[in-house]
Design a protein around this motif. Structure first.
Motif, PDB file in Angstrom:
ATOM      1  N   LYS A 363      11.779  17.698  13.379  1.00 49.79           N
ATOM      2  CA  LYS A 363      13.221  17.844  13.114  1.00 49.79           C
ATOM      3  C   LYS A 363      13.715  16.565  12.452  1.00 49.79           C
ATOM      4  CE  LYS A 363      16.275  17.284  16.347  1.00 49.79           C
ATOM      5  NZ  LYS A 363      17.022  17.411  17.607  1.00 49.79           N
ATOM      6  N   VAL A 364      14.300  16.706  11.279  1.00 49.26           N
ATOM      7  CA  VAL A 364      14.792  15.518  10.572  1.00 49.26           C
ATOM      8  C   VAL A 364      16.321  15.467  10.592  1.00 49.26           C
ATOM      9  CG1 VAL A 364      12.743  15.360   9.106  1.00 49.26           C
ATOM     10  CG2 VAL A 364      14.732  16.705   8.342  1.00 49.26           C
ATOM     11  N   VAL A 365      16.882  14.382  10.112  1.00 53.89           N
ATOM     12  CA  VAL A 365      18.341  14.226  10.059  1.00 53.89           C
ATOM     13  C   VAL A 365      18.885  15.219   9.017  1.00 53.89           C
ATOM     14  CG1 VAL A 365      20.234  12.619   9.563  1.00 53.89           C
ATOM     15  CG2 VAL A 365      18.146  11.774  10.675  1.00 53.89           C
ATOM     16  N   PRO A 366      19.862  16.030   9.400  1.00 53.64           N
ATOM     17  CA  PRO A 366      20.364  17.028   8.447  1.00 53.64           C
ATOM     18  C   PRO A 366      20.981  16.382   7.202  1.00 53.64           C
ATOM     19  CG  PRO A 366      21.581  17.139  10.550  1.00 53.64           C
ATOM     20  CD  PRO A 366      20.507  16.127  10.717  1.00 53.64           C
ATOM     21  N   ASP A 367      20.766  17.024   6.060  1.00 57.11           N
ATOM     22  CA  ASP A 367      21.293  16.543   4.777  1.00 57.11           C
ATOM     23  C   ASP A 367      22.765  16.174   4.835  1.00 57.11           C
ATOM     24  OD1 ASP A 367      19.000  16.635   3.383  1.00 57.11           O
ATOM     25  OD2 ASP A 367      19.413  18.532   2.326  1.00 57.11           O
ATOM     26  N   GLU A 368      23.552  17.040   5.494  1.00 55.30           N
ATOM     27  CA  GLU A 368      25.003  16.847   5.462  1.00 55.30           C
ATOM     28  C   GLU A 368      25.454  15.624   6.258  1.00 55.30           C
ATOM     29  OE1 GLU A 368      23.346  19.476   6.514  1.00 55.30           O
ATOM     30  OE2 GLU A 368      24.163  20.324   8.370  1.00 55.30           O
ATOM     31  N   TRP A 369      24.542  15.053   7.062  1.00 53.77           N
ATOM     32  CA  TRP A 369      24.879  13.833   7.802  1.00 53.77           C
ATOM     33  C   TRP A 369      24.511  12.564   7.018  1.00 53.77           C
ATOM     34  CZ3 TRP A 369      23.393  14.752  13.682  1.00 53.77           C
ATOM     35  CH2 TRP A 369      24.256  15.736  14.212  1.00 53.77           C
ATOM     36  N   ILE A 370      23.879  12.750   5.871  1.00 48.97           N
ATOM     37  CA  ILE A 370      23.494  11.588   5.047  1.00 48.97           C
ATOM     38  C   ILE A 370      24.489  11.489   3.893  1.00 48.97           C
ATOM     39  CG2 ILE A 370      21.618  10.502   3.741  1.00 48.97           C
ATOM     40  CD1 ILE A 370      19.686  12.321   5.335  1.00 48.97           C
ATOM     41  N   ILE A 371      25.209  10.359   3.834  1.00 50.94           N
ATOM     42  CA  ILE A 371      26.319  10.254   2.883  1.00 50.94           C
ATOM     43  C   ILE A 371      26.149   9.055   1.945  1.00 50.94           C
ATOM     44  CG2 ILE A 371      27.925  11.440   4.431  1.00 50.94           C
ATOM     45  CD1 ILE A 371      29.084   8.615   5.104  1.00 50.94           C
ATOM     46  N   ASN A 372      27.154   8.788   1.135  1.00 47.28           N
ATOM     47  CA  ASN A 372      27.190   7.644   0.199  1.00 47.28           C
ATOM     48  C   ASN A 372      25.925   7.551  -0.651  1.00 47.28           C
ATOM     49  OD1 ASN A 372      29.500   7.183   1.618  1.00 47.28           O
ATOM     50  ND2 ASN A 372      28.957   5.141   2.373  1.00 47.28           N
ATOM     51  N   ASP A 373      25.608   8.632  -1.330  1.00 44.24           N
ATOM     52  CA  ASP A 373      24.449   8.645  -2.222  1.00 44.24           C
ATOM     53  C   ASP A 373      23.169   8.225  -1.485  1.00 44.24           C
ATOM     54  OD1 ASP A 373      23.212   9.097  -4.653  1.00 44.24           O
ATOM     55  OD2 ASP A 373      23.645   7.095  -5.450  1.00 44.24           O
ATOM     56  N   GLY A 374      23.057   8.694  -0.242  1.00 45.36           N
ATOM     57  CA  GLY A 374      21.835   8.421   0.530  1.00 45.36           C
ATOM     58  C   GLY A 374      21.751   7.033   1.115  1.00 45.36           C
ATOM     59  N   THR A 375      22.907   6.374   1.308  1.00 45.60           N
ATOM     60  CA  THR A 375      22.858   5.005   1.832  1.00 45.60           C
ATOM     61  C   THR A 375      23.601   4.831   3.147  1.00 45.60           C
ATOM     62  OG1 THR A 375      24.864   4.277   0.678  1.00 45.60           O
ATOM     63  CG2 THR A 375      22.764   4.038  -0.511  1.00 45.60           C
ATOM     64  N   TYR A 376      24.060   5.917   3.759  1.00 45.22           N
ATOM     65  CA  TYR A 376      24.733   5.780   5.051  1.00 45.22           C
ATOM     66  C   TYR A 376      24.687   7.113   5.793  1.00 45.22           C
ATOM     67  CZ  TYR A 376      27.006   2.147   7.709  1.00 45.22           C
ATOM     68  OH  TYR A 376      27.240   1.149   8.610  1.00 45.22           O
ATOM     69  N   VAL A 377      25.145   7.077   7.050  1.00 41.66           N
ATOM     70  CA  VAL A 377      25.234   8.332   7.817  1.00 41.66           C
ATOM     71  C   VAL A 377      26.682   8.593   8.202  1.00 41.66           C
ATOM     72  CG1 VAL A 377      22.868   8.424   8.672  1.00 41.66           C
ATOM     73  CG2 VAL A 377      24.561   7.026   9.882  1.00 41.66           C
ATOM     74  N   SER A 378      26.956   9.843   8.445  1.00 41.38           N
ATOM     75  CA  SER A 378      28.347  10.304   8.605  1.00 41.38           C
ATOM     76  C   SER A 378      28.883  10.106  10.016  1.00 41.38           C
ATOM     77  CB  SER A 378      28.413  11.788   8.261  1.00 41.38           C
ATOM     78  OG  SER A 378      27.719  12.506   9.261  1.00 41.38           O
ATOM     79  N   ASP A 379      30.173  10.291  10.143  1.00 34.95           N
ATOM     80  CA  ASP A 379      30.816  10.240  11.458  1.00 34.95           C
ATOM     81  C   ASP A 379      30.255  11.319  12.400  1.00 34.95           C
ATOM     82  OD1 ASP A 379      32.351   8.148  10.643  1.00 34.95           O
ATOM     83  OD2 ASP A 379      34.126   9.346  10.186  1.00 34.95           O
ATOM     84  N   GLU A 380      29.814  12.438  11.817  1.00 33.92           N
ATOM     85  CA  GLU A 380      29.210  13.496  12.642  1.00 33.92           C
ATOM     86  C   GLU A 380      27.949  12.962  13.321  1.00 33.92           C
ATOM     87  OE1 GLU A 380      30.249  13.971   9.521  1.00 33.92           O
ATOM     88  OE2 GLU A 380      31.886  15.409   9.858  1.00 33.92           O
ATOM     89  N   PHE A 381      27.162  12.207  12.564  1.00 31.67           N
ATOM     90  CA  PHE A 381      25.983  11.611  13.192  1.00 31.67           C
ATOM     91  C   PHE A 381      26.389  10.671  14.316  1.00 31.67           C
ATOM     92  CE2 PHE A 381      23.395   7.880  13.838  1.00 31.67           C
ATOM     93  CZ  PHE A 381      22.238   8.462  14.314  1.00 31.67           C
TER      94      PHE A 381
END
Lengths: 408, 408
Positions: A363-381
């Motif tokens: 199980k990997v980190v969902p796409d929608e939780w990876i933000i800023n052009d792949g340089t950060y994670v979201s508030d949901e994470f």
């Protein structure tokens, strides 16, 4: 009095809380009246050589139980042993079942990650095939948090807490200098970025957190990386970057392989990674002419029991305990899973799930939780992860150092 | 009411307890009735640019004081600035004294190591030359424990506690595998092995401790090293070696230089070291055909405030506080020193000492405390070091992470 004995083993990379699950199994089995609770030395590999201990000889009282909860790494020892399929070696299965018969084992618990669940899957399926009544239960454990179905895995919360705590301190350290610097911090996680993402937890009122976070879920590109670092550097004196050890280029190669660092393969075909942070720090230093440093959290991520998550300890214990209850109730071929019903207040339900649908799935980190052009994670994470690091369990300090329970 | 104001600065590599000394200065000065307590931003370098803050704006109450004690790294920021001699640049001195006049500074405190004491020495000597009544006091601080005259330095105990605690966990982690391995752990300390020696504290009833310890005080030799590792490997599955980042060959070159790792020089001519553990791990792997791993404690040694020594915190505070008392009593050109009167029970006397006799002298681990052909430290060292790591100061945990006080 329960008929038949228990055997419990620990497998794969250890965690800070894997012994809490062991204690959970031990205490639940003992409370249920199981006569003998055997511990496998070095997992299934040791068990195949009949290397077992009587847990009661080592865990003698409530103090030992509390001490074992505070002891990192696998108390019983671990292994990285891939159980062959029945087709490959039925002899291995016959040997295992004969050892179990000899020890009158009726309940088999294996605390581990994906590879360990593969072992539970194979053994329970074989037991069904031969009509054995031995029950096989998996207790989830991995700092990588990459097991399917379960909301999260015991071990992850404590590793995340260590990473975020240490990173806060490192960020404070680098910010004390007036000179420009770039620090690259390397975090574990071969294919799943859960641990690296936890670096974001360090961002708070009192800490800027890392500036950039690179997960293995996102293809890594040197040129884009350099541009992203340059952009941050324009605004800040000290740049801190969290990278997963497992970041890969578009051609599928690990970044650390560019470092020509020796890589080892374990018996599951996993490569041992290392060198990503140092390589990238050198890369930045050479390309941007700035002082740079690579910091590798290394094995402390999985063994820093002096700063664990209380919630993680409690859940790890519960997972072990619930596995025993389920087995006593007749379940087999299952793994304990957590289902989250609420973030605030945090609440989970603990149940069992068919191990066939869990083993060998990452199980990997969902796409929608990876933000800023792949340089950060979201508030949901962050909302997902933050509850997992809450609470502390004070180490037992003797002569100024954390005390551990040891086997030999 | 005291006449004149106070300025306090922090310099050199930070520690986990350097802010306790800052708090010690602040509280003693405030209690004595000093009107303004200025903090230099980034030490003397910032002060030359008149970068100061009014400490009272940031440390407002007792809770802030406790929080600052728990905050790692230099709260005010630090620098690595070598004050030129009067002959080189009297203008620098004139500028500094004019800034002090402008701010009505009568008491100048500098928290730091050898280089900072050099600054106190130069400034107090210059003050005497020009007949200034400004008093200059040094507050010792360095994880390296290499200052002369004083029994030990604030910062060392906490770094030693971190090293020994983390090493216990790492040793437990490597011992969980049934396979052979060699782990090389790299510890800070350019020329003095005090920190690396602290690795020996991890040896206890519940932990074998490191098998070999290499200090910079002993000339390093690859062949002898290989023989020593081989000898341990014959007896043990997992070998753990503690090495100083600063170990040197007979030709005077650092081992890490063999790694062709980029080395930086700071303005004091110190080389920035790194790469020793990884290089030696590779060296062992290649020569002994065994799985090997290098672990670098890196900056966490000096900033892991989540596991500090309570005694160190208390003494760091006391050093700051006593410096203020001494300055108010008319002393200048002195550093606070500790004199040990007893190991058991541990007791020290805190006094002052002529900084001219301390600055620029490096105190190393005495020969007679280095045993086993240069691969371990003696019981005398342990008796000296153990009292310094005693006691804990619980971090203030917010949202599962240690909270820090921050300036901007």
């Amino acid at each position: 009095m329960v008929k038949g004995n228990v055997v419990v083993g620990q497998s794969g990379g250890p965690t800070s809380v894997i012994n809490s699950s062991l204690v959970g199994v031990f205490k639940a089995a003992k409370d249920a009246g199981v006569e003998k609770i055997y511990g496998m030395r070095n997992g299934i590999e040791g068990f195949l050589n009949k290397k077992v201990v009587d847990m009661s000889e080592y865990v003698k009282n409530e103090l030992d139980i509390e001490l074992l909860k505070r002891t990192p790494s696998s108390f019983l020892g671990t292994c990285r042993f891939k159980l062959p399929s029945v087709e490959e070696s039925e002899a291995t299965y016959k040997l295992l079942f004969s050892i179990m018969e000899e020890l009158d084992i009726k309940y088999f618990f294996y605390i581990g990650g994906n590879d360990s669940m593969d072992t539970i899957k194979k053994l329970s399926n074989y037991a069904e095939e031969i009509g054995s009544d031995i029950r096989f239960m998996g207790v989830p454990k991995t700092i990588d948090n990459d097991l399917a179905v379960t909301d999260h895995t015991p071990g992850y919360g404590s590793a995340a807490k260590y990473i975020a705590s240490a990173l806060k301190e490192i960020i404070r350290d680098v910010n004390t200098y007036p000179t420009e610097s770039v620090t690259v911090v390397e975090i574990m996680g071969r294919n799943a970025g859960w641990l690296t993402a936890a670096a974001a937890l360090s961002r708070a009122e009192d800490c800027p957190g890392p500036d950039l976070i690179y997960l293995p879920e996102v293809t890594f590109d040197y040129d884009r990386f350099l541009e992203q670092v340059k952009a941050v550097k324009k605004k800040k004196t000290s740049v801190v970057i969290a990278v997963s050890e497992g970041i890969k280029l578009a051609n599928g190669e690990y970044v650390c392989e560019d470092n020509k660092q020796a890589t080892f393969e374990d018996s599951f075909g996993h490569k041992s990674l290392g060198g990503t942070a140092l390589y990238l720090a050198d890369f930045i230093g050479a390309n941007l002419g700035v002082k740079s440093r690579g910091i590798v959290f290394s094995t402390l991520q999985r063994c820093a029991s002096h700063i664990v998550s209380r919630r993680d300890i409690t859940e790890a214990f519960m997972a072990g305990s619930e596995a025993v209850q389920a087995a006593l109730n007749g379940e087999t071929g299952k793994m304990i899973i957590f289902t989250r019903t609420s973030n605030e207040p945090y609440n989970i339900i603990c149940s069992t799930y068919d191990v066939n649908k869990i083993a060998n799935i990452e199980k990997v980190v969902p796409d929608e939780w990876i933000i800023n052009d792949g340089t950060y994670v979201s508030d949901e994470f962050l909302a997902y992860c933050r509850p997992l690091i809450i609470g502390e369990l004070t180490p037992f300090m003797v002569d100024g150092l954390p005390r551990h329970l040891f086997l030999d």
